[in-house]
Each structure stands twice: as C-alpha cells, then as structure tokens.
Design an enzyme around this catalytic site. Sequence first.
Site, PDB file in Angstrom:
ATOM      1  N   HIS A 127       4.973  62.796  24.770  1.00 50.80           N
ATOM      2  CA  HIS A 127       5.009  64.156  24.197  1.00 50.80           C
ATOM      3  C   HIS A 127       3.600  64.742  24.017  1.00 50.80           C
ATOM      4  CE1 HIS A 127       6.025  67.600  21.754  1.00 50.80           C
ATOM      5  NE2 HIS A 127       5.428  67.086  20.708  1.00 50.80           N
ATOM      6  N   HIS A 133      -1.896  65.975  17.707  1.00 48.02           N
ATOM      7  CA  HIS A 133      -1.250  66.953  16.814  1.00 48.02           C
ATOM      8  C   HIS A 133      -0.180  66.364  15.894  1.00 48.02           C
ATOM      9  CE1 HIS A 133       1.868  67.252  19.993  1.00 48.02           C
ATOM     10  NE2 HIS A 133       2.661  67.678  19.039  1.00 48.02           N
ATOM     11  N   GLU A 162       0.876  63.736  10.682  1.00 48.99           N
ATOM     12  CA  GLU A 162       2.227  63.851  10.127  1.00 48.99           C
ATOM     13  C   GLU A 162       2.986  62.521  10.197  1.00 48.99           C
ATOM     14  OE1 GLU A 162       5.570  66.910  11.317  1.00 48.99           O
ATOM     15  OE2 GLU A 162       3.584  67.784  11.158  1.00 48.99           O
ATOM     16  N   ASP A 163       2.753  61.771  11.276  1.00 45.32           N
ATOM     17  CA  ASP A 163       3.593  60.582  11.510  1.00 45.32           C
ATOM     18  C   ASP A 163       2.953  59.256  11.107  1.00 45.32           C
ATOM     19  OD1 ASP A 163       5.395  62.325  12.518  1.00 45.32           O
ATOM     20  OD2 ASP A 163       4.919  61.979  14.614  1.00 45.32           O
ATOM     21  N   ASP A 192       3.503  72.912  22.396  1.00 46.79           N
ATOM     22  CA  ASP A 192       4.332  71.901  21.729  1.00 46.79           C
ATOM     23  C   ASP A 192       5.807  72.321  21.796  1.00 46.79           C
ATOM     24  OD1 ASP A 192       5.100  69.782  20.025  1.00 46.79           O
ATOM     25  OD2 ASP A 192       4.836  71.020  18.241  1.00 46.79           O
ATOM     26  N   ASP A 227      17.252  95.682  39.903  1.00 44.48           N
ATOM     27  CA  ASP A 227      15.909  95.178  40.245  1.00 44.48           C
ATOM     28  C   ASP A 227      15.856  93.666  40.029  1.00 44.48           C
ATOM     29  OD1 ASP A 227      16.265  95.591  37.631  1.00 44.48           O
ATOM     30  OD2 ASP A 227      14.314  96.495  37.215  1.00 44.48           O
TER      31      ASP A 227
END
Length: 738
Positions: free
Chosen positions: A61, A86, A90-91, A152, A272
């Site tokens: 990812h 990124h 957080e993880d 992301d 179109d």
Amino acid sequence: MIQVDVEEERKEILKRYRKLLRQAKPVLKPGDTKLIKKAFNISLEAHKDMRRKSGEPYIYHPLEVALVCVEEIGLGTTSIISALLHDVVEDTDMELEDIEREFGHKVMTIIDGLTKISGVFEYGSSQQAENFRKMLLTLSDDVRVILIKLADRLNNMRTLSSMPRNKQLKIASETMYLYAPLAHRLGLYAIKSELEDLYLKYTDTETYKEIVKKINESKSYRNKFIKNFIQPIEDELTKQGFKFAIKGRPKSVYSIYNKMKKQGIPFEEVYDLFAIRIILDSELDDEKADCWQVYSIVTDFYRPNPDRLRDWISTPRSNGYESLHTTVMSNTGQWVEVQIRTTRMDEIAERGYAAHWKYKDKDSSGKSGSGLDEWINQVRSMLESNDGNAIEFMDDFRGNLFHDEVFVFTPKGDLKVLPHGATALDFAFEIHTEIGAKCIGAKVNQRLVPITHKLKNGDQVEILTSNKQKPTEDWLNNVVTSRAKAKIKDALREEKKSAVMDGREIVQRKLKAMKLDFTSEVVEQLRAYFELKTANEFYYRVGKGIIDPTSIKSFKEFKENQRLKAKATEKVKDESTFTKEIKNLKGPDHDQLLIGEDMDVVDYILAKCCNPIPGDDVFGFVTVNEGIKIHRTSCPNALELLSNHGNRVIKARWTSQKEIAFLAGLRIVGTDRVGLINDVTKVISNELKVNMRSITVDSDAGIFEGTIKLYVNSTEHLDHLIKNLQQVEGIIKVTRFD
C-alpha cells in the site's frame, strides 16, 4: 489460512520498490535515493507483520501510494518519503518526533496532517469531518498533504473489492462527496475521473458493467471514426509546420452515466461520447496565437456549435486549467468535442497542482499561479474564521470545490474572479468585510440592483453601503463564496450569542413554572420535540421569539402521552423476545430485514426519501430520534449520510422474500392509442398478487405519460412486471421512481 511464499513476496516487494525508484529518477537530487531507501526500510520493518484485507503484505500500500505521487501527480522526494511513512505513526509505536529526527520538519508536518485524529468529538460532529478539517489545516502550510491523501485514497479505491460491503459503501461515498471534487479543484482530472468511475463500480455495479460493456463494444467503430475525423486536420497542421500530437479519448464511465441520468437518455443517445485533444509544441509567447490558429483550421473542416466554445486560454480557470474547447459537427452527423492546448497546458491539466508549481517560476506574469494560490488563501481564511462544527465547515468547503467562474470588474477596471452564481453581496465581501457588512445594493453596469442580483461575465460592479445596515440570517442564502459566508456567520454569531442567553433564561423560567427540572435530558427532549439540530438552536429560536414560549406547554402533554405509551409496550423486553413476537405474528418465513454485524432482527423504519423494497441494495442508518432507518444505497441522501456519518452506518440485507406487499412507483411513457390504459391495467392485474393503489395518466399531442403506484413483494417481482409492461404495444419506457 492462506499459504504464503515468503521468497516470492520478497521479490515482489523489491520489484515494486525498484519501479518506484525508476519512475522517480528524473526528480531525484544527489542523496535522495539514500533517504528514500531509509524511509522504505523503516516502513517495511514497521508493517512487517501486517496484511491488507486482500491478504497481501501491507507494504504494497505505501509503495503504491508513493508510486501514484510520482507517476500520476508528479511529486518529488519529500512526498515519496511521506507516502512511504504515511501509516507508520498511526499503526506502530513510532512517534512524530522520531520522524522529525530522521527526515526533518517538512516530512513530519506532512505526516502529521495525514494522521487521523483520535479522541472524543462534540455531539453533531463526525470523525470523518474532523479528520478532513485537520488535513485541510495543513493545506495552508503544505499542499502536498492533500495530494498524498488523494494518492492514498486512489489506492484504497483501487483495492476496495476485498473490503466488506458496508465499508465499500462508506469509503466510496466519502470519496465521491469529497475527494473527487477536491481532485477536480486541484486540476487532477485523470484522478478525479478514476475516483468517480470506481465510486460507480461499487455503488451501482450493474449500471457500471453495462456502460463498460457498451464502451468496449463500440471501441473499433470509435477508433475508425476518430481516425477519419482527424485525418484532414493532421494533414493541414503538418502542411503549416506545426509540431503536434493528437489523442482521441472516450468520456469516463461516470460522466456518461451522469449524462444518461441527467437527461434521461439511453447510452446510444449520449452524443459527445469522445473528445479529440490536439497538443501543440509551442513557445510560451506564441501559445495563444497558435491555439487560435489551430481552432481556425479545425473549423475550416467542421462546423462548430457556437454555444459550446470555451476559451480558458485568455482567462484560465481558477485551478490553473488552460485550454480551448469547441464542439464541432462531423461529416457523419455526430458532435465531437475538440480540445486545443500546448504541452505546458496539457501537463498542468493532467498533473494539476504539481505541474502548476513547476511552471510558476518560469511565468513572470504570475498568471499560471494566481488562481490556485488565491483559492488556497481562501481556504486558509475560511479555516481561520470557522469555529462552528466540522460538518457545517465541510458543506461550505464542498460548495467551493465544483464551481465554474464568472469574471467581473470593479469601477476602476480591476478583474475579480467569483464562483458561478455569485451575487452583488459576494462581490462586496470580496472587496472588504466592512463593505460587505454594510452593503445595501449595487450598481451593475450603471443600473441599480438589489444585493441578491446574480452577476454575469463582464459585469462592472459598484457597491452601495449604509452605516445602518447589518447582516441578517437570510443573507446566507444570498451568497455562494465561502469568504462571504464565513464573514456573515461571524457577524451573526455575536448577535446569536446574546439571543441564546436570553432563550436559555426563558426556557429555565418556563420549565420551573411547569414543575419540570431543567436538566440536559429534558433540554435534549425539547430539542427533538421541536425538530432542531442543537440545544443552542432551540434556545436561539426561543430568544428571538420564533418559538413561542407558551408552546413548551404542548411538549409537557406530549411527554405525558409518551410515558403512557411506553408503559403499554413494556411487555416486549429484549431483542430475542421481540424477534419471537414477530415470528408468532407473521409466521417463520416472513420476509425480514437483517441488521448489523450479527445480522439480527431489529426494529427499523423504511426511509421516506427512497422507499426501499425487499431485494434492493440497502444500508441501515442510526438516527438520533427515530431508531434505525433503512435507505437504498442509490438514495439521493446516501452520499451525504455515508460520508459525514459513516460511524452510524450499519449493514442491512433482506432474507428470502415471502409474500408481503411494499409500495413502489412506476413511470410510463409511450405513444397514445385507443385501449392503451386497458392493456396496461390488464398486465398489472394478471400479475400474481399485485394490487394497484393509484394510477394517473396524462396525454398530450399523442404522447402518453402515466404514473402507477402499486404493491409488490420484491425488486425481482417489480423487474418482472416492468419487463411485461415494456411488451405492451406503444409503451416506450417504464422506470421506477421513489
């Protein structure tokens, strides 16, 4: 358990990492590769035991996000490092301070902007909205936060198939509500189109597949058509010594879908379906003249539609987009959109913001930069002045994303660019807050107009003011710019504060007189009773006299009734007994709606806005006062509910359908003939167990239009009925309506 070939995975990770470095090579400075390698290794280590929902290693990812940043947005080293890291804060246990120490302050700020907020939110707010607001706060320092966030989101959307259904709906709707308009605003058209297409793929899969199939079926015809169409133009451009490239591109799936829906036409009638793009190699000083010369060559061969000429070269759009568009009639009687631009303009159109910075230094006039910078300054001032709740802020912000512009002038001839639909009042606030607050009207092209007057391209505007004037609540309905909205709200907020204080005192006195306690619970019930969003809103209305204090008395009576009702229904104690009650009443095979992670039978209400029936794709939404409401995923309100309040969305699906009737509506269009109504009603009454509730028919100049409301068992049942109705002679179209 999935068998994992560790060696194969290691090879694949390295392959993807090397691809990233290859793509980034043109933008790397000495020493950059080392930094990227360090970021990659930290990310690899941090995510080593993590897998995505699809079973792939998590590191794919961040690598893919970094690749989108380089390949599709054209960002450099700082962004690559930030994209790789990124999710690390957080993880894992890694802190922002660690990142600052390793990679510097810039990277740390960007990652902070990308890291979600945890914590408690005020009532009536939403975590998504708060996270989005936080991300925008860093926009004023560094626009790369938003660009990486878009990369992301694009990767999340591309890998959405492995997510559970309710997550798919929530993520897709949030994307459509916010990220697609944002990509559009930052000039990233390719990303915007892909996000919209993916949204359609997951929310209305049938329609998406149908359109893709039709686009593919018409591919060889389209290529042949484009080849014949551009032949004479190519010959003439070569003859006149232009260096150029011509591309043909089909419209995106979503824009075709949108056209079909808006105009109520089938795929075959979207005229179109494709655009031709002519890209010139031109010197900066000759760009404008060259583009107009090519326009004149195109219109020598094909007749243009005068209403469809768009000149964004003389006045670029505010996101920096420059191009000349015209729609011309081909020899086979089809309209074709032709876009004419230079290589520089094309790069800005494809790469948006990143390319716009690249050219900004070269362009001494500052022309290419001004629109986007101004917009970012607007967002900045909006964030500074906005202390309301985040959802309100989001609505204002979204309103600012999708607009076309009008170009107007001050009395001295200065150009001001405002969103389409802007009024004289918007213009007043654009000049100065004080002038806006005291505006009583304007002179547009020397003619007196009210503050609500909508401005048109080329208007010259002079504002009239008075010291006695004060902003009022309904001014908010007369402006479209977020600057004007923010300033009016500021002025109103001051006034509102005192009205809220007055209202609170009145309510307190009134409750005391009625021998009710002034507690937060009672106030919450009052708020719900008067159907207002917040307690302050309720106080304000009482303070301003909009709600008559005596009407609080009726609330007491209502409360008393509720108490008696509650006593009567106390018998049904818990969910399991409730389920049994239903089964006893309706038999074990009765059609049921299963709700939530555990798929229980819970009490629910069907939403009025979209009238779901069994077989429809649905989701549950936990409301504040009315329990769980069931909406169709294609409901007009679904987008807003799923993006702003995703945490209140729960899974819901129908179990096997048994005979129970739901109200549905059909709209029928056809050519009128004697006995048509008779044939239609015959088909309906022959259909097993269908009861008609109402039928209205209107016939005008041989065209017949009717609406029928009837009771059906399920979507399948309804589709079957529609098929049979379409067989009736003279019927052209049968559609379901809500």
